[in-house]
Design a protein around this motif. Sequence first.
Motif, PDB file in Angstrom:
ATOM      1  N   SER A 199      -9.058  -3.279   0.111  1.00 17.25           N
ATOM      2  CA  SER A 199      -8.530  -2.078   0.978  1.00 17.25           C
ATOM      3  C   SER A 199      -9.818  -1.586   1.533  1.00 17.25           C
ATOM      4  O   SER A 199     -10.931  -1.607   0.710  1.00 17.25           O
ATOM      5  CB  SER A 199      -7.995  -1.028  -0.016  1.00 17.25           C
ATOM      6  OG  SER A 199      -6.806  -1.554  -0.343  1.00 17.25           O
ATOM      7  N   ARG A 201      -5.500  -2.752   4.607  1.00 13.21           N
ATOM      8  CA  ARG A 201      -5.154  -3.271   3.327  1.00 13.21           C
ATOM      9  C   ARG A 201      -4.527  -4.621   3.584  1.00 13.21           C
ATOM     10  O   ARG A 201      -3.429  -4.964   4.069  1.00 13.21           O
ATOM     11  CB  ARG A 201      -4.058  -2.189   2.710  1.00 13.21           C
ATOM     12  CG  ARG A 201      -3.774  -2.705   1.076  1.00 13.21           C
ATOM     13  CD  ARG A 201      -3.119  -1.470   0.445  1.00 13.21           C
ATOM     14  NE  ARG A 201      -1.668  -1.157   0.884  1.00 13.21           N
ATOM     15  CZ  ARG A 201      -0.625  -1.520   0.777  1.00 13.21           C
ATOM     16  NH1 ARG A 201      -0.663  -2.484  -0.198  1.00 13.21           N
ATOM     17  NH2 ARG A 201       0.399  -1.326   1.227  1.00 13.21           N
ATOM     18  N   THR A 202      -4.993  -5.558   2.577  1.00 12.57           N
ATOM     19  CA  THR A 202      -4.424  -6.745   2.241  1.00 12.57           C
ATOM     20  C   THR A 202      -3.931  -7.047   0.996  1.00 12.57           C
ATOM     21  O   THR A 202      -4.497  -6.464  -0.017  1.00 12.57           O
ATOM     22  CB  THR A 202      -5.532  -7.817   2.444  1.00 12.57           C
ATOM     23  OG1 THR A 202      -6.298  -8.025   1.431  1.00 12.57           O
ATOM     24  CG2 THR A 202      -6.349  -7.577   3.711  1.00 12.57           C
ATOM     25  N   GLU A 203      -2.682  -7.554   0.688  1.00  8.59           N
ATOM     26  CA  GLU A 203      -2.310  -8.134  -0.438  1.00  8.59           C
ATOM     27  C   GLU A 203      -1.858  -9.267  -0.787  1.00  8.59           C
ATOM     28  O   GLU A 203      -1.013  -9.936   0.065  1.00  8.59           O
ATOM     29  CB  GLU A 203      -0.992  -7.131  -0.483  1.00  8.59           C
ATOM     30  CG  GLU A 203      -0.294  -7.309  -1.813  1.00  8.59           C
ATOM     31  CD  GLU A 203       1.074  -6.257  -2.052  1.00  8.59           C
ATOM     32  OE1 GLU A 203       2.182  -6.705  -2.137  1.00  8.59           O
ATOM     33  OE2 GLU A 203       0.879  -5.021  -2.059  1.00  8.59           O
ATOM     34  N   HIS A 204      -2.559  -9.967  -1.583  1.00  7.83           N
ATOM     35  CA  HIS A 204      -2.340 -11.487  -1.747  1.00  7.83           C
ATOM     36  C   HIS A 204      -2.262 -12.295  -0.585  1.00  7.83           C
ATOM     37  O   HIS A 204      -1.541 -13.319  -0.372  1.00  7.83           O
ATOM     38  CB  HIS A 204      -0.847 -11.840  -2.631  1.00  7.83           C
ATOM     39  CG  HIS A 204      -0.724 -11.002  -3.681  1.00  7.83           C
ATOM     40  ND1 HIS A 204      -1.611 -10.599  -4.587  1.00  7.83           N
ATOM     41  CD2 HIS A 204       0.416 -10.181  -4.056  1.00  7.83           C
ATOM     42  CE1 HIS A 204      -0.820  -9.754  -5.529  1.00  7.83           C
ATOM     43  NE2 HIS A 204       0.072  -9.585  -5.127  1.00  7.83           N
ATOM     44  N   TRP A 209      -1.848  -4.977   6.163  1.00  7.03           N
ATOM     45  CA  TRP A 209      -1.239  -3.690   6.882  1.00  7.03           C
ATOM     46  C   TRP A 209      -2.473  -3.045   7.481  1.00  7.03           C
ATOM     47  O   TRP A 209      -3.515  -3.080   6.950  1.00  7.03           O
ATOM     48  CB  TRP A 209      -0.586  -2.703   5.777  1.00  7.03           C
ATOM     49  CG  TRP A 209       0.465  -2.892   5.368  1.00  7.03           C
ATOM     50  CD1 TRP A 209       1.774  -2.811   5.808  1.00  7.03           C
ATOM     51  CD2 TRP A 209       0.899  -3.746   4.303  1.00  7.03           C
ATOM     52  NE1 TRP A 209       2.942  -3.171   4.958  1.00  7.03           N
ATOM     53  CE2 TRP A 209       2.246  -3.743   4.007  1.00  7.03           C
ATOM     54  CE3 TRP A 209       0.129  -4.353   3.160  1.00  7.03           C
ATOM     55  CZ2 TRP A 209       3.002  -4.535   2.911  1.00  7.03           C
ATOM     56  CZ3 TRP A 209       0.759  -5.100   2.093  1.00  7.03           C
ATOM     57  CH2 TRP A 209       2.294  -5.157   2.033  1.00  7.03           C
ATOM     58  N   GLY A 252       1.303 -13.430   1.719  1.00  4.51           N
ATOM     59  CA  GLY A 252       0.945 -12.409   1.656  1.00  4.51           C
ATOM     60  C   GLY A 252       1.011 -11.332   2.721  1.00  4.51           C
ATOM     61  O   GLY A 252       1.890 -11.748   3.704  1.00  4.51           O
ATOM     62  N   ARG A 253       0.566 -10.392   2.758  1.00  2.00           N
ATOM     63  CA  ARG A 253       0.496  -9.268   3.867  1.00  2.00           C
ATOM     64  C   ARG A 253      -0.720  -8.597   4.201  1.00  2.00           C
ATOM     65  O   ARG A 253      -1.717  -8.489   3.442  1.00  2.00           O
ATOM     66  CB  ARG A 253       1.532  -8.135   3.318  1.00  2.00           C
ATOM     67  CG  ARG A 253       2.785  -8.511   3.440  1.00  2.00           C
ATOM     68  CD  ARG A 253       3.580  -8.725   4.808  1.00  2.00           C
ATOM     69  NE  ARG A 253       4.966  -8.651   4.841  1.00  2.00           N
ATOM     70  CZ  ARG A 253       5.675 -10.104   4.632  1.00  2.00           C
ATOM     71  NH1 ARG A 253       4.958 -11.061   4.586  1.00  2.00           N
ATOM     72  NH2 ARG A 253       6.900 -10.011   4.836  1.00  2.00           N
ATOM     73  N   ASP A 280       2.637  -3.386   9.596  1.00  2.00           N
ATOM     74  CA  ASP A 280       2.619  -4.869   9.167  1.00  2.00           C
ATOM     75  C   ASP A 280       2.063  -5.708  10.064  1.00  2.00           C
ATOM     76  O   ASP A 280       2.714  -5.407  11.099  1.00  2.00           O
ATOM     77  CB  ASP A 280       3.854  -4.999   8.382  1.00  2.00           C
ATOM     78  CG  ASP A 280       4.079  -6.601   7.653  1.00  2.00           C
ATOM     79  OD1 ASP A 280       3.000  -7.378   7.988  1.00  2.00           O
ATOM     80  OD2 ASP A 280       4.782  -6.704   7.097  1.00  2.00           O
ATOM     81  N   ASP A 304      -7.053  -9.555  -2.161  1.00  2.00           N
ATOM     82  CA  ASP A 304      -6.556  -8.240  -2.196  1.00  2.00           C
ATOM     83  C   ASP A 304      -7.627  -7.373  -1.834  1.00  2.00           C
ATOM     84  O   ASP A 304      -8.657  -7.264  -2.720  1.00  2.00           O
ATOM     85  CB  ASP A 304      -6.076  -7.634  -3.585  1.00  2.00           C
ATOM     86  CG  ASP A 304      -4.844  -8.555  -3.950  1.00  2.00           C
ATOM     87  OD1 ASP A 304      -3.784  -8.617  -3.195  1.00  2.00           O
ATOM     88  OD2 ASP A 304      -4.722  -9.200  -5.172  1.00  2.00           O
TER      89      ASP A 304
END
Length: 281
Positions: free
Chosen positions: A32, A6-9, A68, A65-66, A73, A30
């Motif tokens: 998943s 999953r990536t976020e921003h 996972w 961003g991040r 992380d 973003d």
Amino acid sequence: MSDIIRTEHLTFAYPPDEGKDPVPALDGVDLSIRQGSFTAILGHNGSGKSTLAKHMNAVLLPGGGRVWVDGMDTLAEAALLEIRRRVGMVFQNPDNQIVANVVEEDVAFGPENLGVPTAEIQARVAAALKAVGMEAFTLHAPHHLSGGQKQRIAIAGVIAMEPACIVLDESTAMLDPAGRREVLDTVKTLNRDKGITVVLITHHMDEAAMADRVVVMDQGRVVMDGTPREILVRMEELREIGLDAPHTVELLHGLRQEGFDVPLDALGIQECAEAIVRALA
């Protein structure tokens, strides 16, 4: 079913040339990836697809961003080894991934680095070579194999580390059509029979059509996301970002313009042929 990646921003920029401003390779992605899925990520050169792939097992780390991987992380240094065990990478040139003079030794290299006991390594190597249909080449020299066979050995080396996900970063780009078929048939079987998550980075439409899901990237952003039947028929939008529709869709579109009642989403060659026969009848 849970997300394996999953990536976020997510943002990332490579170091710029002297005197120039950095250009984002990824710009707020973003995304998943569900465990057990088969996702194709499409895009022209420079779209950000390979940069995104390298974030999936922490070859690259986010500029913002991040990311996972199975809840871990990628910015957590202590988790990097486990992240890279969970997500295996297969790159474009198989010669760059071959590290031994004998096939079984090459496949054993990854598990050895993970500290796997010798007896278990032998079992993993045998199972991995069987999974990619290369068990008859155990004692062969890798440099005598074809391009497709070398890439299957590279995939076996990843499988031997028992990953939950395999990311193939343009892994068929240097192969002839027969080699491409060998590799794609292998990853389809691994996904279907072993439940391994597959992320296929490609610019080949026929490869994307084999996936369960197609993600299209342009200028570091996700611009389309859906099933192959939903995405690959959007001819004008694909052309605007430098991609062509599959040949089957191009043919069916041309027939429609000539007044034939054919569906645009008959993506496979056999399916397309049957649709044309029905229209002619």
